[in-house]
Design a protein around this motif. Structure first.
Motif, PDB file in Angstrom:
ATOM      1  N   ILE A 128     -10.716   4.191  11.018  1.00 16.04           N
ATOM      2  CA  ILE A 128      -9.411   3.590  11.224  1.00 16.04           C
ATOM      3  C   ILE A 128      -9.036   2.843   9.962  1.00 16.04           C
ATOM      4  CG2 ILE A 128      -8.036   2.007  12.619  1.00 16.04           C
ATOM      5  CD1 ILE A 128     -10.084   2.458  14.886  1.00 16.04           C
ATOM      6  N   ASN A 129      -7.850   3.090   9.436  1.00 12.53           N
ATOM      7  CA  ASN A 129      -7.317   2.372   8.284  1.00 12.53           C
ATOM      8  C   ASN A 129      -6.308   1.348   8.779  1.00 12.53           C
ATOM      9  OD1 ASN A 129      -8.511   3.907   6.017  1.00 12.53           O
ATOM     10  ND2 ASN A 129      -7.357   5.584   6.912  1.00 12.53           N
ATOM     11  N   TYR A 130      -6.535   0.076   8.476  1.00 17.10           N
ATOM     12  CA  TYR A 130      -5.601  -0.995   8.785  1.00 17.10           C
ATOM     13  C   TYR A 130      -4.927  -1.380   7.477  1.00 17.10           C
ATOM     14  CZ  TYR A 130      -8.405  -1.366  13.034  1.00 17.10           C
ATOM     15  OH  TYR A 130      -9.070  -1.098  14.207  1.00 17.10           O
ATOM     16  N   TYR A 131      -3.624  -1.149   7.385  1.00 16.57           N
ATOM     17  CA  TYR A 131      -2.900  -1.372   6.137  1.00 16.57           C
ATOM     18  C   TYR A 131      -2.290  -2.765   6.076  1.00 16.57           C
ATOM     19  CZ  TYR A 131      -3.398   3.605   5.412  1.00 16.57           C
ATOM     20  OH  TYR A 131      -3.915   4.862   5.225  1.00 16.57           O
ATOM     21  N   PHE A 132      -2.376  -3.375   4.889  1.00 11.26           N
ATOM     22  CA  PHE A 132      -1.832  -4.700   4.630  1.00 11.26           C
ATOM     23  C   PHE A 132      -0.870  -4.629   3.458  1.00 11.26           C
ATOM     24  CE2 PHE A 132      -5.664  -5.410   6.954  1.00 11.26           C
ATOM     25  CZ  PHE A 132      -5.465  -6.564   7.679  1.00 11.26           C
ATOM     26  N   ASP A 133       0.199  -5.424   3.529  1.00 20.88           N
ATOM     27  CA  ASP A 133       1.166  -5.487   2.439  1.00 20.88           C
ATOM     28  C   ASP A 133       1.984  -6.766   2.623  1.00 20.88           C
ATOM     29  OD1 ASP A 133       2.736  -4.761   0.210  1.00 20.88           O
ATOM     30  OD2 ASP A 133       2.844  -2.666   0.871  1.00 20.88           O
ATOM     31  N   THR A 134       2.812  -7.071   1.635  1.00 20.59           N
ATOM     32  CA  THR A 134       3.723  -8.204   1.769  1.00 20.59           C
ATOM     33  C   THR A 134       4.851  -7.810   2.721  1.00 20.59           C
ATOM     34  OG1 THR A 134       5.041  -7.470  -0.120  1.00 20.59           O
ATOM     35  CG2 THR A 134       3.234  -9.011  -0.578  1.00 20.59           C
ATOM     36  N   GLN A 135       5.656  -8.784   3.118  1.00 23.95           N
ATOM     37  CA  GLN A 135       6.767  -8.503   4.028  1.00 23.95           C
ATOM     38  C   GLN A 135       7.763  -7.517   3.418  1.00 23.95           C
ATOM     39  OE1 GLN A 135       6.310  -9.166   6.929  1.00 23.95           O
ATOM     40  NE2 GLN A 135       5.493 -11.192   7.266  1.00 23.95           N
ATOM     41  N   ASN A 136       7.908  -7.539   2.089  1.00 18.08           N
ATOM     42  CA  ASN A 136       8.853  -6.626   1.427  1.00 18.08           C
ATOM     43  C   ASN A 136       8.141  -5.439   0.757  1.00 18.08           C
ATOM     44  OD1 ASN A 136       7.671  -7.988  -0.658  1.00 18.08           O
ATOM     45  ND2 ASN A 136       9.582  -8.514  -1.708  1.00 18.08           N
ATOM     46  N   TYR A 137       6.926  -5.161   1.178  1.00 20.59           N
ATOM     47  CA  TYR A 137       6.157  -4.000   0.722  1.00 20.59           C
ATOM     48  C   TYR A 137       5.940  -3.979  -0.796  1.00 20.59           C
ATOM     49  CZ  TYR A 137       7.051  -2.685   5.489  1.00 20.59           C
ATOM     50  OH  TYR A 137       7.126  -2.697   6.853  1.00 20.59           O
ATOM     51  N   GLY A 138       5.579  -5.131  -1.345  1.00 17.30           N
ATOM     52  CA  GLY A 138       5.331  -5.252  -2.781  1.00 17.30           C
ATOM     53  C   GLY A 138       4.227  -4.343  -3.291  1.00 17.30           C
ATOM     54  N   LEU A 139       3.171  -4.161  -2.501  1.00 14.98           N
ATOM     55  CA  LEU A 139       2.093  -3.266  -2.939  1.00 14.98           C
ATOM     56  C   LEU A 139       2.559  -1.815  -2.959  1.00 14.98           C
ATOM     57  CD1 LEU A 139      -1.002  -4.818  -1.104  1.00 14.98           C
ATOM     58  CD2 LEU A 139      -0.412  -5.003  -3.530  1.00 14.98           C
ATOM     59  N   ALA A 140       3.178  -1.377  -1.885  1.00 17.75           N
ATOM     60  CA  ALA A 140       3.656   0.008  -1.812  1.00 17.75           C
ATOM     61  C   ALA A 140       4.643   0.300  -2.937  1.00 17.75           C
ATOM     62  CB  ALA A 140       4.311   0.283  -0.461  1.00 17.75           C
ATOM     63  N   ASN A 141       5.505  -0.675  -3.247  1.00 18.25           N
ATOM     64  CA  ASN A 141       6.486  -0.485  -4.317  1.00 18.25           C
ATOM     65  C   ASN A 141       5.833  -0.392  -5.692  1.00 18.25           C
ATOM     66  OD1 ASN A 141       8.657  -0.461  -2.538  1.00 18.25           O
ATOM     67  ND2 ASN A 141       8.869  -2.685  -2.600  1.00 18.25           N
ATOM     68  N   ASN A 142       4.603  -0.898  -5.821  1.00 15.80           N
ATOM     69  CA  ASN A 142       3.838  -0.777  -7.069  1.00 15.80           C
ATOM     70  C   ASN A 142       2.795   0.328  -6.977  1.00 15.80           C
ATOM     71  OD1 ASN A 142       4.817  -2.779  -8.945  1.00 15.80           O
ATOM     72  ND2 ASN A 142       4.149  -4.282  -7.432  1.00 15.80           N
ATOM     73  N   ASP A 143       2.902   1.171  -5.941  1.00 13.06           N
ATOM     74  CA  ASP A 143       1.976   2.288  -5.728  1.00 13.06           C
ATOM     75  C   ASP A 143       0.534   1.801  -5.603  1.00 13.06           C
ATOM     76  OD1 ASP A 143       1.591   4.931  -5.147  1.00 13.06           O
ATOM     77  OD2 ASP A 143       1.482   5.588  -7.234  1.00 13.06           O
TER      78      ASP A 143
END
Length: 155
Positions: free
Chosen positions: A1-16
């Protein structure tokens, strides 16, 4: 199971980048993937991981410092993705066949992990596969589905 974490505005995803806790038979592992580079069908990245005792509801950026060099922040649980994986070994190459389940969606993927890019081409030829030119990782697919669900709820 992968539990994903990020900032409220998806800062990690936006930086790949990806921050997750992976739960397996071996326990819980916090994993941070960053500095991703793409070339054709190959994705390379740096990874930082270590074992943890319990699943947090939020993660402070200080836990991934020296690798995360931006403002201090907190990362919040965004959701989970369940993967059923079958592994095979071909010489020094690991081949993983994954069935992924998340947010009412099911998809499949073939992962080939090795040290030399030529090995990937060799495995693809042996398997007789064709590949898309751009790899979209599990976390990005998860976020796309989350966005789709959000739009459907609002409509």
């Amino acid at each position: 199971i992968n539990y994903y974490f990020d900032t409220q505005n998806y800062g990690l995803a936006n930086n790949d980048e990806t921050l997750r806790v992976r739960q397996s038979d071996c326990g819980l592992k916090l994993e941070y993937k960053f500095n991703k580079k793409y070339s054709s069908m190959i994705r390379e990245c740096q990874e930082y991981s270590f074992s943890i005792k319990e699943l947090p509801s939020e993660i402070s950026s200080h836990i991934i410092t020296p690798f995360y060099d931006r403002d201090k922040t907190k990362f919040f649980l965004q959701g989970q993705l369940v993967t059923y994986r079958k592994k095979f070994q071909l010489d020094r190459t690991e081949i993983c066949l994954d069935s992924n389940y998340y947010l009412g969606k099911k998809d499949f993927e073939l992962e080939i992990e090795c040290e030399e890019p030529e090995e990937i081409e060799k495995v693809i030829e042996i398997l007789g596969c064709s590949c898309s030119s751009r790899v979209i990782g599990k976390y990005k697919r998860f976020l796309r589905q989350k966005e789709t669900i959000g739009k459907n709820i609002l409509e």
